[in-house]
Motif scaffolding. Structure first.
Motif, PDB file in Angstrom:
ATOM      1  N   VAL A   1      -6.783  -2.950   4.554  1.00  0.00           N
ATOM      2  CA  VAL A   1      -8.210  -2.674   4.379  1.00  0.00           C
ATOM      3  C   VAL A   1      -8.888  -3.868   3.705  1.00  0.00           C
ATOM      4  CG1 VAL A   1      -9.894  -1.216   3.179  1.00  0.00           C
ATOM      5  CG2 VAL A   1      -7.948  -0.171   4.371  1.00  0.00           C
ATOM      6  N   ALA A   2      -8.256  -4.445   2.678  1.00  0.00           N
ATOM      7  CA  ALA A   2      -8.830  -5.586   1.976  1.00  0.00           C
ATOM      8  C   ALA A   2      -8.989  -6.792   2.903  1.00  0.00           C
ATOM      9  CB  ALA A   2      -7.967  -5.957   0.763  1.00  0.00           C
ATOM     10  N   VAL A   3      -7.966  -7.073   3.707  1.00  0.00           N
ATOM     11  CA  VAL A   3      -8.032  -8.192   4.658  1.00  0.00           C
ATOM     12  C   VAL A   3      -9.125  -7.939   5.681  1.00  0.00           C
ATOM     13  CG1 VAL A   3      -6.785  -9.372   6.516  1.00  0.00           C
ATOM     14  CG2 VAL A   3      -5.640  -8.942   4.335  1.00  0.00           C
ATOM     15  N   SER A   4      -9.168  -6.734   6.227  1.00  0.00           N
ATOM     16  CA  SER A   4     -10.161  -6.393   7.239  1.00  0.00           C
ATOM     17  C   SER A   4     -11.583  -6.522   6.687  1.00  0.00           C
ATOM     18  CB  SER A   4      -9.906  -4.977   7.743  1.00  0.00           C
ATOM     19  OG  SER A   4     -10.799  -4.667   8.782  1.00  0.00           O
ATOM     20  N   GLU A   5     -11.802  -6.015   5.484  1.00  0.00           N
ATOM     21  CA  GLU A   5     -13.139  -6.096   4.880  1.00  0.00           C
ATOM     22  C   GLU A   5     -13.541  -7.542   4.602  1.00  0.00           C
ATOM     23  OE1 GLU A   5     -12.892  -3.455   1.510  1.00  0.00           O
ATOM     24  OE2 GLU A   5     -13.256  -1.674   2.758  1.00  0.00           O
TER      25      GLU A   5
ATOM     26  N   ARG B   1      -7.208 -16.956  -0.591  1.00  0.00           N
ATOM     27  CA  ARG B   1      -7.982 -17.348  -1.779  1.00  0.00           C
ATOM     28  C   ARG B   1      -9.187 -16.416  -1.963  1.00  0.00           C
ATOM     29  NH1 ARG B   1      -5.959 -22.253  -0.758  1.00  0.00           N
ATOM     30  NH2 ARG B   1      -7.463 -23.200   0.623  1.00  0.00           N
ATOM     31  N   ILE B   2      -9.849 -16.087  -0.866  1.00  0.00           N
ATOM     32  CA  ILE B   2     -10.998 -15.179  -0.928  1.00  0.00           C
ATOM     33  C   ILE B   2     -10.547 -13.810  -1.449  1.00  0.00           C
ATOM     34  CG2 ILE B   2     -12.643 -13.880   0.506  1.00  0.00           C
ATOM     35  CD1 ILE B   2     -12.759 -16.477   2.296  1.00  0.00           C
ATOM     36  N   LEU B   3      -9.422 -13.331  -0.949  1.00  0.00           N
ATOM     37  CA  LEU B   3      -8.888 -12.040  -1.407  1.00  0.00           C
ATOM     38  C   LEU B   3      -8.572 -12.084  -2.899  1.00  0.00           C
ATOM     39  CD1 LEU B   3      -6.570 -11.325   1.630  1.00  0.00           C
ATOM     40  CD2 LEU B   3      -8.582  -9.972   0.985  1.00  0.00           C
ATOM     41  N   GLN B   4      -7.974 -13.178  -3.356  1.00  0.00           N
ATOM     42  CA  GLN B   4      -7.650 -13.314  -4.781  1.00  0.00           C
ATOM     43  C   GLN B   4      -8.923 -13.334  -5.617  1.00  0.00           C
ATOM     44  OE1 GLN B   4      -4.268 -13.244  -5.880  1.00  0.00           O
ATOM     45  NE2 GLN B   4      -4.286 -12.586  -3.747  1.00  0.00           N
ATOM     46  N   ASP B   5      -9.943 -14.052  -5.140  1.00  0.00           N
ATOM     47  CA  ASP B   5     -11.227 -14.102  -5.854  1.00  0.00           C
ATOM     48  C   ASP B   5     -11.869 -12.722  -5.965  1.00  0.00           C
ATOM     49  OD1 ASP B   5     -10.889 -16.828  -6.112  1.00  0.00           O
ATOM     50  OD2 ASP B   5     -12.347 -17.353  -4.540  1.00  0.00           O
TER      51      ASP B   5
ATOM     52  N   GLY C   1     -10.173 -10.046  -6.301  1.00  0.00           N
ATOM     53  CA  GLY C   1      -9.297  -9.205  -7.107  1.00  0.00           C
ATOM     54  C   GLY C   1      -8.352  -8.344  -6.292  1.00  0.00           C
ATOM     55  N   ALA C   2      -8.232  -8.624  -5.004  1.00  0.00           N
ATOM     56  CA  ALA C   2      -7.330  -7.851  -4.147  1.00  0.00           C
ATOM     57  C   ALA C   2      -5.891  -8.295  -4.402  1.00  0.00           C
ATOM     58  CB  ALA C   2      -7.689  -8.049  -2.682  1.00  0.00           C
ATOM     59  N   SER C   3      -5.003  -7.334  -4.458  1.00  0.00           N
ATOM     60  CA  SER C   3      -3.593  -7.615  -4.702  1.00  0.00           C
ATOM     61  C   SER C   3      -2.867  -7.713  -3.360  1.00  0.00           C
ATOM     62  CB  SER C   3      -2.993  -6.512  -5.566  1.00  0.00           C
ATOM     63  OG  SER C   3      -1.632  -6.763  -5.784  1.00  0.00           O
ATOM     64  N   VAL C   4      -2.964  -8.890  -2.736  1.00  0.00           N
ATOM     65  CA  VAL C   4      -2.332  -9.137  -1.447  1.00  0.00           C
ATOM     66  C   VAL C   4      -1.640 -10.493  -1.527  1.00  0.00           C
ATOM     67  CG1 VAL C   4      -2.662  -9.298   1.050  1.00  0.00           C
ATOM     68  CG2 VAL C   4      -4.232  -7.895  -0.302  1.00  0.00           C
ATOM     69  N   SER C   5      -0.348 -10.528  -1.288  1.00  0.00           N
ATOM     70  CA  SER C   5       0.374 -11.795  -1.341  1.00  0.00           C
ATOM     71  C   SER C   5       0.006 -12.661  -0.136  1.00  0.00           C
ATOM     72  CB  SER C   5       1.883 -11.554  -1.365  1.00  0.00           C
ATOM     73  OG  SER C   5       2.321 -11.097  -0.093  1.00  0.00           O
ATOM     74  N   LEU C   6       0.305 -13.929  -0.235  1.00  0.00           N
ATOM     75  CA  LEU C   6       0.051 -14.830   0.884  1.00  0.00           C
ATOM     76  C   LEU C   6       0.878 -14.423   2.101  1.00  0.00           C
ATOM     77  CD1 LEU C   6      -1.339 -17.320   2.057  1.00  0.00           C
ATOM     78  CD2 LEU C   6       0.479 -18.725   1.037  1.00  0.00           C
ATOM     79  N   ALA C   7       2.141 -14.068   1.893  1.00  0.00           N
ATOM     80  CA  ALA C   7       3.016 -13.653   3.007  1.00  0.00           C
ATOM     81  C   ALA C   7       2.466 -12.401   3.689  1.00  0.00           C
ATOM     82  CB  ALA C   7       4.432 -13.407   2.510  1.00  0.00           C
ATOM     83  N   THR C   8       1.972 -11.453   2.917  1.00  0.00           N
ATOM     84  CA  THR C   8       1.395 -10.234   3.488  1.00  0.00           C
ATOM     85  C   THR C   8       0.115 -10.561   4.237  1.00  0.00           C
ATOM     86  OG1 THR C   8       2.403  -8.859   1.787  1.00  0.00           O
ATOM     87  CG2 THR C   8       0.484  -7.944   2.923  1.00  0.00           C
TER      88      THR C   8
END
Length: 152
Positions: free
Chosen positions: A24-28, A44-48, A50-57
């Protein structure tokens, strides 16, 4: 797809996939982007955010979305894949600025006719193709002209 962390959705290929908060975080994030983005930039955008998604994921999710036809993929000169959720449904191409990355979706019936004709002339069937056109958008052309005037 709302903010659920459980549930299932059916991909365009017919396989069922679990909906996770990472997907959901990636899609949004992709919904909010107008231009193509690399997986590392997306991460990097996801980290900014605050989403908890690893680079591999992030790589796995983006690849799966592209395989399911949910994202368009553009390969840069150095072979890096860049992704974008496109507005156009169905087959289309892109006009991409080499400087800023702005992309415009285009239909190219002449390219479609040419590709079909060339394939048929050589006995090929079930043909697929990708055509991306690179150049400078009007804003970057103007900026480069202004930079050149400033130097001269």
């Amino acid at each position: 797809m709302t903010g659920t962390t459980t549930g299932h959705t059916r991909a365009s290929g017919g396989r069922e996939q679990r909906v996770t908060k990472q997907k959901v975080a990636v899609s949004e994030a992709l919904d909010d982007l107008a231009d193509f983005v690399s997986t590392q930039d997306l991460h990097r955008i996801l980290q900014d955010r605050g989403a908890s998604v690893s680079l591999a994921t992030t790589y796995r999710i983006v690849q799966a979305m592209a395989e399911d036809g949910l994202l368009d993929v553009l390969r840069t000169d150095d072979g890096e894949a860049r992704y974008r959720r496109c507005e156009a449904h169905g087959h289309h191409h892109h006009l991409v600025c080499r400087r800023c990355g702005k992309a415009v979706e285009i239909e190219a019936p002449a390219v479609e006719s040419w590709a079909s004709r060339v394939a048929a002339d050589h006995g090929y069937t079930a043909v697929e193709h990708t055509v991306e056109i690179f150049g400078l958008c009007s804003e970057c052309s103007a900026a480069m002209a202004a930079e050149g005037d400033a130097e001269g």
